[in-house]
Design a protein around this motif. Structure first.
Motif, PDB file in Angstrom:
ATOM      1  N   VAL A 216       0.875  -1.022  -0.011  1.00  0.00           N
ATOM      2  CA  VAL A 216      -0.127  -0.168  -0.263  1.00  0.00           C
ATOM      3  C   VAL A 216       0.887   1.230  -0.072  1.00  0.00           C
ATOM      4  N   ALA A 217       1.734   1.322   0.858  1.00  0.00           N
ATOM      5  CA  ALA A 217       3.087   2.593   0.902  1.00  0.00           C
ATOM      6  C   ALA A 217       3.398   2.598  -0.539  1.00  0.00           C
ATOM      7  N   GLU A 218       3.930   1.657  -1.192  1.00  0.00           N
ATOM      8  CA  GLU A 218       4.337   1.770  -2.489  1.00  0.00           C
ATOM      9  C   GLU A 218       3.491   2.467  -3.485  1.00  0.00           C
ATOM     10  N   GLN A 219       2.220   1.724  -3.605  1.00  0.00           N
ATOM     11  CA  GLN A 219       1.065   2.278  -4.581  1.00  0.00           C
ATOM     12  C   GLN A 219       0.634   3.405  -4.092  1.00  0.00           C
ATOM     13  N   GLU A 220       0.680   3.823  -2.961  1.00  0.00           N
ATOM     14  CA  GLU A 220       0.099   5.234  -2.699  1.00  0.00           C
ATOM     15  C   GLU A 220       1.299   6.034  -2.301  1.00  0.00           C
ATOM     16  N   ASP A 221       2.404   5.733  -2.571  1.00  0.00           N
ATOM     17  CA  ASP A 221       3.734   6.880  -2.581  1.00  0.00           C
ATOM     18  C   ASP A 221       3.651   7.364  -1.164  1.00  0.00           C
ATOM     19  N   VAL A 222       3.847   6.664  -0.117  1.00  0.00           N
ATOM     20  CA  VAL A 222       3.970   7.266   1.176  1.00  0.00           C
ATOM     21  C   VAL A 222       5.171   6.601   2.185  1.00  0.00           C
ATOM     22  N   LEU A 223       5.663   7.293   2.854  1.00  0.00           N
ATOM     23  CA  LEU A 223       6.740   6.586   3.534  1.00  0.00           C
ATOM     24  C   LEU A 223       6.206   5.613   4.800  1.00  0.00           C
ATOM     25  N   LEU A 224       6.632   4.778   5.328  1.00  0.00           N
ATOM     26  CA  LEU A 224       6.244   4.250   6.739  1.00  0.00           C
ATOM     27  C   LEU A 224       7.327   4.465   7.525  1.00  0.00           C
ATOM     28  N   LEU A 225       6.893   5.262   8.764  1.00  0.00           N
ATOM     29  CA  LEU A 225       7.638   5.438   9.998  1.00  0.00           C
ATOM     30  C   LEU A 225       7.472   4.485  11.015  1.00  0.00           C
ATOM     31  N   GLU A 226       8.669   3.496  10.959  1.00  0.00           N
ATOM     32  CA  GLU A 226       8.576   2.255  11.795  1.00  0.00           C
ATOM     33  C   GLU A 226       9.241   2.554  13.178  1.00  0.00           C
ATOM     34  N   ASP A 227       8.378   2.634  14.309  1.00  0.00           N
ATOM     35  CA  ASP A 227       9.174   2.889  15.412  1.00  0.00           C
ATOM     36  C   ASP A 227       8.977   1.528  16.402  1.00  0.00           C
ATOM     37  N   ASN A 228      10.203   1.083  16.574  1.00  0.00           N
ATOM     38  CA  ASN A 228      10.255  -0.309  17.173  1.00  0.00           C
ATOM     39  C   ASN A 228      11.147  -0.308  18.617  1.00  0.00           C
ATOM     40  N   PRO A 229      10.309   0.317  19.799  1.00  0.00           N
ATOM     41  CA  PRO A 229      11.159   0.399  21.030  1.00  0.00           C
ATOM     42  C   PRO A 229      10.832  -1.049  21.809  1.00  0.00           C
ATOM     43  N   TYR A 230       9.782  -1.880  21.341  1.00  0.00           N
ATOM     44  CA  TYR A 230       9.682  -2.922  22.276  1.00  0.00           C
ATOM     45  C   TYR A 230       9.560  -4.434  21.587  1.00  0.00           C
ATOM     46  N   GLY A 231      10.265  -4.377  20.292  1.00  0.00           N
ATOM     47  CA  GLY A 231      10.143  -5.536  19.589  1.00  0.00           C
ATOM     48  C   GLY A 231      10.693  -7.199  20.254  1.00  0.00           C
ATOM     49  N   TYR A 232      11.894  -6.678  21.202  1.00  0.00           N
ATOM     50  CA  TYR A 232      12.315  -7.827  21.698  1.00  0.00           C
ATOM     51  C   TYR A 232      11.712  -8.432  22.868  1.00  0.00           C
ATOM     52  N   PHE A 233      10.753  -7.932  23.263  1.00  0.00           N
ATOM     53  CA  PHE A 233      10.050  -8.090  24.731  1.00  0.00           C
ATOM     54  C   PHE A 233       8.651  -9.008  24.322  1.00  0.00           C
ATOM     55  N   ARG A 234       8.973 -10.156  23.584  1.00  0.00           N
ATOM     56  CA  ARG A 234       7.947 -11.386  23.321  1.00  0.00           C
ATOM     57  C   ARG A 234       7.626 -12.192  24.517  1.00  0.00           C
ATOM     58  N   VAL A 235       6.408 -12.417  24.760  1.00  0.00           N
ATOM     59  CA  VAL A 235       6.010 -13.445  25.894  1.00  0.00           C
ATOM     60  C   VAL A 235       6.716 -14.648  25.492  1.00  0.00           C
ATOM     61  N   ALA A 236       6.311 -14.992  24.048  1.00  0.00           N
ATOM     62  CA  ALA A 236       6.743 -16.502  23.763  1.00  0.00           C
ATOM     63  C   ALA A 236       8.194 -16.521  23.161  1.00  0.00           C
ATOM     64  N   ASP A 237       8.986 -17.638  23.329  1.00  0.00           N
ATOM     65  CA  ASP A 237       9.989 -17.810  22.606  1.00  0.00           C
ATOM     66  C   ASP A 237       9.588 -18.213  21.079  1.00  0.00           C
ATOM     67  N   GLY A 238      10.661 -18.203  20.411  1.00  0.00           N
ATOM     68  CA  GLY A 238      10.262 -18.693  18.977  1.00  0.00           C
ATOM     69  C   GLY A 238      10.563 -17.303  18.200  1.00  0.00           C
ATOM     70  N   SER A 239      10.228 -17.435  16.749  1.00  0.00           N
ATOM     71  CA  SER A 239      10.669 -16.478  15.694  1.00  0.00           C
ATOM     72  C   SER A 239       9.841 -15.373  16.031  1.00  0.00           C
ATOM     73  N   ARG A 240      10.187 -14.221  15.627  1.00  0.00           N
ATOM     74  CA  ARG A 240       9.770 -12.897  15.929  1.00  0.00           C
ATOM     75  C   ARG A 240       9.115 -12.600  14.197  1.00  0.00           C
ATOM     76  N   PRO A 241       8.200 -11.724  13.807  1.00  0.00           N
ATOM     77  CA  PRO A 241       7.723 -11.480  12.518  1.00  0.00           C
ATOM     78  C   PRO A 241       8.824 -10.625  12.173  1.00  0.00           C
ATOM     79  N   PRO A 242       9.280 -10.422  11.075  1.00  0.00           N
ATOM     80  CA  PRO A 242      10.330  -9.447  10.631  1.00  0.00           C
ATOM     81  C   PRO A 242       9.832  -8.088  10.790  1.00  0.00           C
TER      82      PRO A 242
END
Lengths: 436, 436
Positions: A216-242
């Motif tokens: 959608v961002a490419e088709q509509e020509d907007v940027l995505l501002l991805e803020d990621n302060p908490y990504g490591y703090f998952r409840v479960a072990d295993g793979s995180r989504p990219p």
């Protein structure tokens, strides 16, 4: 000679200073200071369990050894790097690029990394660059982090919201909103979001949704501002989504990184990965270089001594923040489990009380059957010794008026239990006599 | 899937990013990096002679002792102050207030002190607060510090200049300019100036001029933004003229303090004293509190670890920066004397070369009989191994096109002599064939 004292009228100061978003944050900080003994579910702060001043000395020495052993600096070079004005884009950019590759699979040119005074400065700088004219607006999911709202207010940049459903955002809804905004004569430049354990909603996007959002961002020509302060703090072990940035093959994403939760807030070091190409008069450059020009007139550079401290910490863990946070991750899992179990025990069968269990992060949002106002926070503090954050500060949706955000990151299970008892007492009182 | 790479057009980014003021600073930084062996009269940096990494460890320990012994913090309190998010207005505000009283005779409420990421952030915040509408403008002496120009550009805030004469500014000229600006339909909010050894002109105001300026500011209802990074670096012993803030009995002055030259730039700690009363909707407050609200959305707070380092340094010198800088003051005196004597020996009888000896500070401005452009800086670096700053970056006056700024603060007499020989070679070449 005594002169007439200046009295400035607030109406003659910039409107952002009296904006509800900024005022409410001040109120929440102030009330936390007034009730230091209250159990506070309010701040999104990291645990203090592992802070040790002797670590600061060691981090500094580690960084100095890195400068001499790995980078070949002589004593004068070391002194200059620690004490003198530094490179505008920062000095730990290579260490941050190494961390991103190791922990996130994000491969980026260190020259595209801009080290900032927390992710907040990075966010402001990106918004500053993108607001070129009066038609420019930024999109944000609703509810959204108040730091986005505040930074935009400082720039008179309108924020157009995309309502989240109870399970998060739908990419098609983003597309519709972009088109709607454009049809109204505005130019949407970017969508701000926290894809992992969002503040305040706690929602996370699955990999499919991430890919669709990039499309959608490419088709509509907007940027995505991805803020990621908490990504490591998952409840479960295993793979995180990219991360969006790891999936981003077209430089569609500006990645905003905070080291406040993964190193420590007292360093105030964050960063942006801004690898977008900029063309036009003045020649080609990276967006990071454009942002650096603005930074040189805002804070000049991020304190090199603070960068040295987080740099030393990164080096001590082989460049990995995931490694550096093994113990912290366990604390956050334990706390989130305690909070969710405590909510379940107390409120599972209570009418009008609902929440969705997040898969990680610091926050749980609670629906309650009465209005959640700043006045209620004051009452909760005075009468019950418990603090939380009204969701109305993060949202324009009507539903948010009856929601509160609970943060459990800087507590422990006993305090969480105690706090939930206090919250239950407040809810009992209110629930018995719900307001209109 | 590889997507089409984003290419942002610079025309779609905020105009400040391509502003000559910001571009020129980038050029000057970049050229200094390309010619590390050149003798650089360009940067206004402090001497590196006394920097010692072991001092950082000591400053930190000193500050921790202060927290426990003087303020009664327990171990948890110390950890929280160093590592956690901190008070928006800063944590060394009391130490800064003590320094101001001891060194400057400025008595202020510590609550009116806002600790910032360098004086640059303080300056930006003040300008942000004062730009309430499209008619608001700020006044600045011409030539002026490029940081003022840059901060204003980030806000689309027009800067209206008050030309300095060869001996500095005349208060009546300020009054005339204020009235002229007002007659043109604009609202002048403040005058920015560096009363002591101004950057770049080197000028200082005498006490009488300071008093007159305060009177003009009161009568014309503008604030004075007093920036004072160089005040302690006088050539002669004896009394200094008081700062504007020390003479300010009506809260007419916002004092901008930098610790970059008096402690060290690598901490990036500065501050504002903003003791102005603010009234109107929302109740009374200090201007410092209004600025803090904006800061909470810009950098959140000034890195507490960086504040701890300068706090420790202040404590080690009884709260006095004048005491802390005894050795540095001698270095700057020696260097300025070497620069002025070297200029005298080489250029005293050369037609078209003129300068005014400042009474202190880091800078001497040289008039030369040919244009001083960025291209000339490049040529000087390549052919003669010497760097300086074109005054045209600081001024709209025609005369500035043939002026250059020489800074001697981070050199030593032998480098200064060497650099002047290189400069003389350039001037010989150029002087023999002056451009139109």
């Amino acid at each position: 000679m005594t002169r007439t004292a200046v009295a400035l009228d607030r109406a003659d100061l910039h409107a952002s200073l009296a904006d509800p978003a900024l005022l409410s944050m001040t109120f929440l900080n102030e009330i936390a200071g007034r009730f230091p003994e209250a159990v506070s579910f309010a701040p999104g702060r990291p645990t203090e369990d592992f802070f040790d001043p002797s670590d600061l000395h060691r981090h500094l020495d580690t960084y100095i050894r890195h400068l001499t052993a790995d980078k070949g600096y002589d004593a004068a070079g070391v002194r200059r790097e620690l004490f003198q004005y530094g490179r505008t884009k920062g000095v730990v950019h290579e260490l941050i690029a190494r961390h991103l590759e190791r922990d996130e699979g994000i491969v980026c040119d260190p020259e595209a990394v801009l080290v900032t005074v927390g992710a907040q400065e990075a966010l402001w700088l990106v918004l500053r660059a993108l607001k070129a004219g009066p038609r420019d607006v930024v999109l944000a999911l609703d509810p959204t982090y108040v730091g986005l709202t505040g930074a935009a207010r400082l720039l008179d940049l309108p924020v157009r919201s995309v309502p989240e459903g109870p399970r998060g955002v739908r990419p098609e809804q983003v597309r519709e909103r972009i088109r709607e905004v454009r049809a109204a004569g505005e130019r949407p430049r970017a969508l701000y979001l926290v894809p992992d354990f969002s503040n305040p909603s706690g929602h996370s996007l699955d990999t499919g949704t991430r890919r669709e959002l990039l499309e959608v961002a490419e088709q509509e020509d907007v940027l995505l501002l991805e803020d990621n302060p908490y990504g490591y703090f998952r409840v479960a072990d295993g793979s995180r989504p990219p991360t969006l940035k790891a999936l981003d093959t077209g430089q569609r994403v500006v990645y905003l990184g905070s080291l406040s939760k993964t190193c420590f807030p007292g360093a105030r070091v964050g960063f942006a990965v801004a690898d977008q190409r900029v063309t036009g008069a003045g020649g080609p450059a990276l967006l990071a270089d454009e942002l650096a020009r603005a930074k040189s007139m805002l804070t000049v550079n991020t304190p090199p001594v603070a960068q040295a401290l987080v740099g030393g910490m990164l080096l001590e863990h082989g460049g990995s923040l995931l490694e550096a946070n093994r113990r912290q991750i366990d604390v956050y899992r334990r706390n989130l489990r305690a909070l969710l179990q405590g909510l379940q025990r107390r409120f599972a069968r209570m009418p009008g009380i609902r929440w969705i269990a997040p898969e990680g992060g610091f926050f749980v949002v609670l629906d309650v059957p009465f209005p959640v106002t700043d006045a209620l926070v004051e009452e909760a503090a005075v009468r019950h010794g418990v603090l939380f954050t009204p969701m109305r500060h993060f949202s324009d949706q009507e539903r948010a008026g009856r929601q509160l955000r609970l943060s459990c990151s800087s507590l422990d299970p006993a305090r969480i239990e105690d706090g939930l008892d206090r919250l239950a007492a407040l809810i009992d009182e209110r629930g018995a006599a719900p307001h209109a």
